[in-house]
Design a protein around this motif. Structure first.
Motif, short mmCIF file in Angstrom:
data_model
loop_
_atom_site.label_atom_id
_atom_site.label_comp_id
_atom_site.label_asym_id
_atom_site.label_seq_id
_atom_site.Cartn_x
_atom_site.Cartn_y
_atom_site.Cartn_z
N PRO A 1 -14.01 3.94 5.75
CA PRO A 1 -12.77 3.47 6.38
C PRO A 1 -11.88 2.76 5.37
O PRO A 1 -10.71 2.48 5.64
N GLU A 2 -12.44 2.41 4.23
CA GLU A 2 -11.72 1.74 3.14
C GLU A 2 -12.60 1.89 1.91
O GLU A 2 -13.72 2.38 2.02
N GLN B 1 -7.00 10.12 9.47
CA GLN B 1 -7.29 10.34 8.04
C GLN B 1 -6.01 9.98 7.30
O GLN B 1 -4.95 10.55 7.56
N PHE B 2 -6.11 9.00 6.41
CA PHE B 2 -4.95 8.60 5.61
C PHE B 2 -5.44 8.41 4.18
O PHE B 2 -6.63 8.52 3.91
N HIS B 3 -4.50 8.16 3.28
CA HIS B 3 -4.89 8.03 1.87
C HIS B 3 -4.53 6.65 1.34
O HIS B 3 -3.50 6.09 1.72
N GLN B 4 -5.39 6.15 0.48
CA GLN B 4 -5.07 4.87 -0.16
C GLN B 4 -5.10 5.04 -1.67
O GLN B 4 -5.86 5.85 -2.21
N VAL B 5 -4.27 4.23 -2.34
CA VAL B 5 -4.41 4.05 -3.77
C VAL B 5 -4.69 2.55 -3.92
O VAL B 5 -4.07 1.73 -3.24
N GLY B 6 -5.68 2.21 -4.74
CA GLY B 6 -6.06 0.80 -4.77
C GLY B 6 -6.61 0.37 -6.12
O GLY B 6 -6.89 1.20 -7.00
N VAL B 7 -6.76 -0.93 -6.26
CA VAL B 7 -7.25 -1.53 -7.51
C VAL B 7 -8.28 -2.61 -7.15
O VAL B 7 -8.09 -3.34 -6.18
N GLU B 8 -9.36 -2.69 -7.93
CA GLU B 8 -10.31 -3.79 -7.76
C GLU B 8 -10.59 -4.38 -9.14
O GLU B 8 -10.84 -3.63 -10.10
N CYS C 1 0.84 -2.52 1.62
CA CYS C 1 -0.23 -2.96 0.73
C CYS C 1 -0.95 -4.15 1.33
O CYS C 1 -0.32 -5.04 1.90
N GLY C 2 -2.27 -4.16 1.23
CA GLY C 2 -3.04 -5.31 1.68
C GLY C 2 -4.11 -5.61 0.66
O GLY C 2 -4.69 -4.68 0.08
N GLY C 3 -4.36 -6.88 0.42
CA GLY C 3 -5.41 -7.19 -0.55
C GLY C 3 -5.83 -8.63 -0.50
O GLY C 3 -5.36 -9.41 0.33
N GLY C 4 -6.72 -8.96 -1.42
CA GLY C 4 -7.16 -10.34 -1.49
C GLY C 4 -8.42 -10.48 -2.32
O GLY C 4 -8.95 -9.51 -2.86
N ARG C 5 -8.85 -11.74 -2.38
CA ARG C 5 -10.01 -12.10 -3.20
C ARG C 5 -11.27 -11.99 -2.34
O ARG C 5 -11.25 -12.31 -1.14
N PHE D 1 -6.56 -4.74 -4.11
CA PHE D 1 -5.64 -4.36 -3.04
C PHE D 1 -5.72 -2.86 -2.81
O PHE D 1 -6.25 -2.12 -3.66
N ALA D 2 -5.20 -2.43 -1.66
CA ALA D 2 -5.04 -0.99 -1.42
C ALA D 2 -3.71 -0.76 -0.72
O ALA D 2 -3.23 -1.63 0.02
N MET D 3 -3.12 0.42 -0.99
CA MET D 3 -1.83 0.77 -0.38
C MET D 3 -1.99 2.07 0.40
O MET D 3 -2.70 2.97 -0.05
N GLY D 4 -1.30 2.17 1.51
CA GLY D 4 -1.32 3.38 2.31
C GLY D 4 -0.33 4.39 1.72
O GLY D 4 0.88 4.14 1.69
#
Ligand code: HAM
Length: 411
Positions: free
Chosen positions: A80-81, A123-130, A285-289, A307-310
């Motif tokens: 889901p993420e 079903q959606f797509h995310q681009v994200g960074v960790e 975009c949603g994110g956090g520590r 964070f991840a973006m839709g």
């Protein structure tokens, strides 16, 4: 025979939409690589337990929205993420041994069984960074910068950045107790979901969308608790330092004390980036520590933030960009000459098209003006004089040049 249709909440991404998707993906690679992030691709399904333990078993995502199935007596779930999956991979591949920070980025499909609506799919797509390994607020500011600069490279600047600090588990307990005390007299008036949240996850009460609940949480005695500076000294200092960095870097933001996010793994900084042009599903975009997640999933004690973006939401904001158009459309009644020039352009890195059906000149020009930035016209006169007329389809300016100078002109 009845035709089989695409499933509710899912969509085909059609060829004409592909340029925007490539643009989002290529820009992610370009921008995140500049920050030292490396791409990671993790599987689309994982053990169900990963999300139950990672995302949290009191969240809507885990309780209501997961696509879970059994295979060989194992419970599996479509992701889901992707934070939980990336953390699993970080631990399993011993990435804590790499020199910190370890910066990873990803793109791909996610699955949530939600009620579909504009901007919300199953079903959606995310681009994200960790980013792993740094507890200081420098990492928080860099991660927010990565998000803002990526959005800016997509041409999206008119967005709102909201930040909040959820504090650490210790100061959050104090807040939860105070919040519950203030809300207790209204408990029976809350929606069924909030009644459960009250017991299991009181922070999530704050982002309930039910109007009656929102009205209760707007009451002065409850607002007083929400707006109070409940976080401990260390967490407050962390948050103040982050704000200082953002101020000095010229990142516009607002502090939203109601921002709690829908996943359980967060502590300290949380942030969201929203657009005023997206209707009710306005978060891009949603994110956090999430400093405890690596340890909670069996790894070392490694702090992290991301964070991840839709991507569907980004795509709808980007719309039909000019650079999505083909650069050149060759308009010519001599097919062989047309193909030759088109190929020469392509070999030199210019996107180019030619009418393969040999339509009338006017029809070819019409097609060119819909799909390209320049029409390269080889009419009878041009053919005889070994010349090409270059027409700028936006300004309608045109210029006839020698055939051998076309590349130079376009450059
Ligand atoms: P999230 O807020 O659940 O966070 O999702 C991030 C973004 O994905 C949302 O802001 C939204 O743009 C998009 N999104 C979420 N659900 C849908 C949906 N059903 N349809 C279309 N778009 C959607 C996370 O997923 C965290 N893993 C973010 C993160 C990374 N936190 C730390 N690292």
């Amino acid at each position: 025979m009845a035709i089989i249709k695409v499933q509710k909440g899912t969509k085909d991404i059609l060829p004409e939409e592909m340029p925007i998707w490539h643009f989002m993906e290529d820009t992610a690679n370009k921008i995140f690589t500049k920050y030292g992030a490396k791409e990671i691709r993790t599987p689309i399904f994982e053990a169900t337990e990963l999300f139950a333990r990672g995302v949290g078993d009191t969240t809507d995502i885990v309780n209501k929205e997961m696509y879970t199935f059994e295979k060989s007596e194992r419970s599996l779930t479509l992701r889901p993420e992707n934070t939980a999956g990336v953390v699993r991979s970080f631990i399993e591949n011993g990435m804590h041994r790499l020199s910190a920070p370890v910066k990873l980025w990803y793109k791909g499909p996610m699955f949530r069984y939600e009620r579909p609506q504009a901007g919300r799919q199953r079903q959606f797509h995310q681009v994200g960074v960790e980013v792993f390994g740094i507890s200081q607020p420098t990492a928080d500011s860099e991660v927010i910068l990565m998000a803002v600069n990526y959005l800016s490279a997509l041409g999206l600047n008119d967005l709102n950045v909201e930040i909040n600090s959820l504090g650490c588990p210790k100061c959050r307990e104090v807040f939860k107790t105070k919040l519950k005390e203030a809300i207790k007299p209204y408990l029976s008036e809350l929606c069924p979901d909030c009644q459960t949240r009250y017991e299991k996850n009181p922070l999530r009460l704050l982002d309930c969308k039910v109007p009656e609940c929102k009205e209760i949480y707007g009451k002065p005695e409850i607002q007083k608790v929400i707006q109070s500076d409940y976080i401990c000294e260390d967490c407050a200092q962390h948050f103040n330092e982050l704000k200082g960095y953002l101020d000095n870097l010229g990142i516009k933001y607002s502090v939203n004390k109601l921002l709690v996010r829908g996943l359980d793994y967060y502590n300290r900084t949380v942030f969201e980036i929203t657009s005023n042009n997206l209707g009710s599903q306005n978060a891009v975009c949603g994110g956090g520590r999430y400093d405890s997640l690596v340890k909670n999933l069996g790894g070392e004690d490694v702090p992290a933030i991301g964070f991840a973006m839709g991507m569907e939401r980004l795509a709808s904001l980007i719309g039909q960009r000019e650079d999505v158009k083909t650069t050149a459309f060759v308009v010519c009644n001599d097919s062989l000459q047309g193909i030759k020039l088109t190929e020469e352009l392509r070999k030199n890195g210019i996107t180019a098209e030619f009418d393969l059906t040999n339509k009338k000149f006017v029809k070819q020009l019409e097609k060119a003006s819909k799909t390209a930035k320049y029409a390269l016209i080889i009419g009878e006169d041009e053919l005889a004089a070994d010349k090409v007329t270059i027409k700028n389809l936006e300004t309608s300016e045109q210029k006839t040049v020698n055939r051998i100078d076309v590349l130079k002109e376009l450059a």
